[in-house]
Design a protein around this motif. Structure first.
Motif, PDB file in Angstrom:
ATOM      1  N   VAL A   6      -1.126   1.749   2.582  1.00 51.09           N
ATOM      2  CA  VAL A   6      -1.470   3.157   2.403  1.00 51.09           C
ATOM      3  C   VAL A   6      -2.258   3.688   3.589  1.00 51.09           C
ATOM      4  O   VAL A   6      -1.961   4.754   4.120  1.00 51.09           O
ATOM      5  CB  VAL A   6      -2.247   3.380   1.083  1.00 51.09           C
ATOM      6  CG1 VAL A   6      -2.678   4.826   0.953  1.00 51.09           C
ATOM      7  CG2 VAL A   6      -1.391   2.960  -0.102  1.00 51.09           C
ATOM      8  N   ALA A   7      -3.264   2.957   4.045  1.00 47.58           N
ATOM      9  CA  ALA A   7      -4.124   3.437   5.133  1.00 47.58           C
ATOM     10  C   ALA A   7      -3.342   3.736   6.408  1.00 47.58           C
ATOM     11  O   ALA A   7      -3.449   4.831   6.951  1.00 47.58           O
ATOM     12  CB  ALA A   7      -5.251   2.453   5.406  1.00 47.58           C
ATOM     13  N   THR A  36       6.007   8.865   3.088  1.00 44.33           N
ATOM     14  CA  THR A  36       6.179   8.555   1.670  1.00 44.33           C
ATOM     15  C   THR A  36       7.034   7.318   1.459  1.00 44.33           C
ATOM     16  O   THR A  36       7.143   6.829   0.354  1.00 44.33           O
ATOM     17  CB  THR A  36       6.834   9.741   0.927  1.00 44.33           C
ATOM     18  OG1 THR A  36       8.082  10.036   1.555  1.00 44.33           O
ATOM     19  CG2 THR A  36       5.933  10.956   0.957  1.00 44.33           C
ATOM     20  N   TYR A  37       7.618   6.808   2.519  1.00 50.04           N
ATOM     21  CA  TYR A  37       8.494   5.653   2.398  1.00 50.04           C
ATOM     22  C   TYR A  37       8.059   4.591   3.395  1.00 50.04           C
ATOM     23  O   TYR A  37       7.995   4.836   4.591  1.00 50.04           O
ATOM     24  CB  TYR A  37       9.943   6.060   2.673  1.00 50.04           C
ATOM     25  CG  TYR A  37      10.877   4.888   2.805  1.00 50.04           C
ATOM     26  CD1 TYR A  37      11.271   4.166   1.680  1.00 50.04           C
ATOM     27  CD2 TYR A  37      11.342   4.487   4.043  1.00 50.04           C
ATOM     28  CE1 TYR A  37      12.110   3.078   1.802  1.00 50.04           C
ATOM     29  CE2 TYR A  37      12.192   3.393   4.174  1.00 50.04           C
ATOM     30  CZ  TYR A  37      12.573   2.694   3.038  1.00 50.04           C
ATOM     31  OH  TYR A  37      13.399   1.613   3.156  1.00 50.04           O
ATOM     32  N   VAL A  38       7.741   3.423   2.876  1.00 52.48           N
ATOM     33  CA  VAL A  38       7.421   2.300   3.744  1.00 52.48           C
ATOM     34  C   VAL A  38       8.635   1.381   3.729  1.00 52.48           C
ATOM     35  O   VAL A  38       9.057   0.927   2.659  1.00 52.48           O
ATOM     36  CB  VAL A  38       6.172   1.528   3.235  1.00 52.48           C
ATOM     37  CG1 VAL A  38       5.896   0.326   4.111  1.00 52.48           C
ATOM     38  CG2 VAL A  38       4.968   2.451   3.190  1.00 52.48           C
ATOM     39  N   PRO A  39       9.225   1.136   4.884  1.00 51.52           N
ATOM     40  CA  PRO A  39      10.425   0.291   4.927  1.00 51.52           C
ATOM     41  C   PRO A  39      10.173  -1.062   4.253  1.00 51.52           C
ATOM     42  O   PRO A  39       9.158  -1.708   4.492  1.00 51.52           O
ATOM     43  CB  PRO A  39      10.688   0.120   6.433  1.00 51.52           C
ATOM     44  CG  PRO A  39      10.002   1.283   7.071  1.00 51.52           C
ATOM     45  CD  PRO A  39       8.813   1.586   6.207  1.00 51.52           C
ATOM     46  N   VAL A  40      11.103  -1.455   3.399  1.00 52.97           N
ATOM     47  CA  VAL A  40      10.963  -2.692   2.641  1.00 52.97           C
ATOM     48  C   VAL A  40      10.841  -3.905   3.566  1.00 52.97           C
ATOM     49  O   VAL A  40      10.132  -4.857   3.260  1.00 52.97           O
ATOM     50  CB  VAL A  40      12.115  -2.846   1.617  1.00 52.97           C
ATOM     51  CG1 VAL A  40      13.439  -3.120   2.306  1.00 52.97           C
ATOM     52  CG2 VAL A  40      11.788  -3.907   0.607  1.00 52.97           C
ATOM     53  N   GLU A  41      11.494  -3.846   4.717  1.00 56.66           N
ATOM     54  CA  GLU A  41      11.415  -4.951   5.674  1.00 56.66           C
ATOM     55  C   GLU A  41       9.998  -5.095   6.223  1.00 56.66           C
ATOM     56  O   GLU A  41       9.517  -6.207   6.441  1.00 56.66           O
ATOM     57  CB  GLU A  41      12.398  -4.749   6.845  1.00 56.66           C
ATOM     58  CG  GLU A  41      13.856  -4.740   6.444  1.00 56.66           C
ATOM     59  CD  GLU A  41      14.329  -3.364   5.949  1.00 56.66           C
ATOM     60  OE1 GLU A  41      13.589  -2.358   6.077  1.00 56.66           O
ATOM     61  OE2 GLU A  41      15.444  -3.310   5.405  1.00 56.66           O
ATOM     62  N   VAL A  83      -3.098   5.792  -2.924  1.00 56.43           N
ATOM     63  CA  VAL A  83      -4.081   6.488  -2.092  1.00 56.43           C
ATOM     64  C   VAL A  83      -5.451   6.585  -2.740  1.00 56.43           C
ATOM     65  O   VAL A  83      -6.442   6.814  -2.057  1.00 56.43           O
ATOM     66  CB  VAL A  83      -3.590   7.903  -1.688  1.00 56.43           C
ATOM     67  CG1 VAL A  83      -2.386   7.808  -0.777  1.00 56.43           C
ATOM     68  CG2 VAL A  83      -3.309   8.752  -2.899  1.00 56.43           C
ATOM     69  N   THR A  84      -5.543   6.389  -4.041  1.00 59.54           N
ATOM     70  CA  THR A  84      -6.851   6.472  -4.709  1.00 59.54           C
ATOM     71  C   THR A  84      -7.581   5.135  -4.728  1.00 59.54           C
ATOM     72  O   THR A  84      -8.741   5.069  -5.117  1.00 59.54           O
ATOM     73  CB  THR A  84      -6.701   6.974  -6.163  1.00 59.54           C
ATOM     74  OG1 THR A  84      -5.874   6.059  -6.881  1.00 59.54           O
ATOM     75  CG2 THR A  84      -6.102   8.368  -6.184  1.00 59.54           C
ATOM     76  N   GLN A  85      -6.926   4.060  -4.319  1.00 60.69           N
ATOM     77  CA  GLN A  85      -7.556   2.739  -4.296  1.00 60.69           C
ATOM     78  C   GLN A  85      -7.777   2.305  -2.854  1.00 60.69           C
ATOM     79  O   GLN A  85      -6.916   2.481  -2.003  1.00 60.69           O
ATOM     80  CB  GLN A  85      -6.686   1.712  -5.022  1.00 60.69           C
ATOM     81  CG  GLN A  85      -7.367   0.358  -5.155  1.00 60.69           C
ATOM     82  CD  GLN A  85      -6.482  -0.675  -5.843  1.00 60.69           C
ATOM     83  OE1 GLN A  85      -5.307  -0.804  -5.528  1.00 60.69           O
ATOM     84  NE2 GLN A  85      -7.065  -1.409  -6.780  1.00 60.69           N
TER      85      GLN A  85
END
Length: 150
Positions: free
Chosen positions: A42-43, A50-55, A92-94
């Motif tokens: 997240v950071a 909004t999308y983090v590549p699964v790889e 994002v809240t953690q």
């Protein structure tokens, strides 16, 4: 005394110093160690992505598992009972510190060992401090291990 010791471990030089101290403490007290690594996608990617590549996420997980296994091996060589935890920031809240607090609570940690980079001024304000945030909300004693001056 300290039968359950949690160590936050990210593989950095400072974390390695903290691990060595946690191992010494566990040897002295006959304690059990839980080595925790937190993945925080997240950071670095939270600013609009909004999308983090699964790889990429899979790569982070594999790297973390390798670090945790190295820490477990070091504990075994030191004669310390050890378990590992691979954690991920939930959103994002953690924060990383929140994630470590939850782990400490689940584990029943009586001591938490954290490395601190000793940043000051603008670098600390910009980068923040997981150790500082963790200490503010700690439910058990915390041992901070200082790394080399930044």
């Amino acid at each position: 005394m300290y039968e359950k010791i949690l160590i936050a471990f990210d593989g950095s030089d400072t974390a390695k110093l903290a691990l060595a101290e946690a191992l010494r403490m566990a040897q002295l007290t006959g304690g059990r160690l839980c080595v925790a690594h937190v993945i925080d996608v997240v950071a670095p990617f939270g600013m609009g992505l909004t999308y983090v590549p699964v790889e990429l996420l899979a790569s982070y997980r594999e790297e973390a598992k390798t670090r945790l296994e190295a820490a477990r091996s070091e504990a075994k060589a030191a004669g310390v009972n050890c378990e590992t935890q691979l954690l991920e920031v939930a959103g994002v809240t953690q924060s990383v510190a929140d994630c470590l607090q939850a782990c400490a609570s689940r584990f029943g940690a009586q001591l938490v060992v954290l490395g601190t980079h000793g940043r000051r001024g603008v670098r600390r304000a910009f980068l923040g401090s997981v150790a500082e945030e963790f200490v503010r909300n700690a439910q058990c004693p915390v041992l901070l291990v200082r790394g080399e001056p930044a």
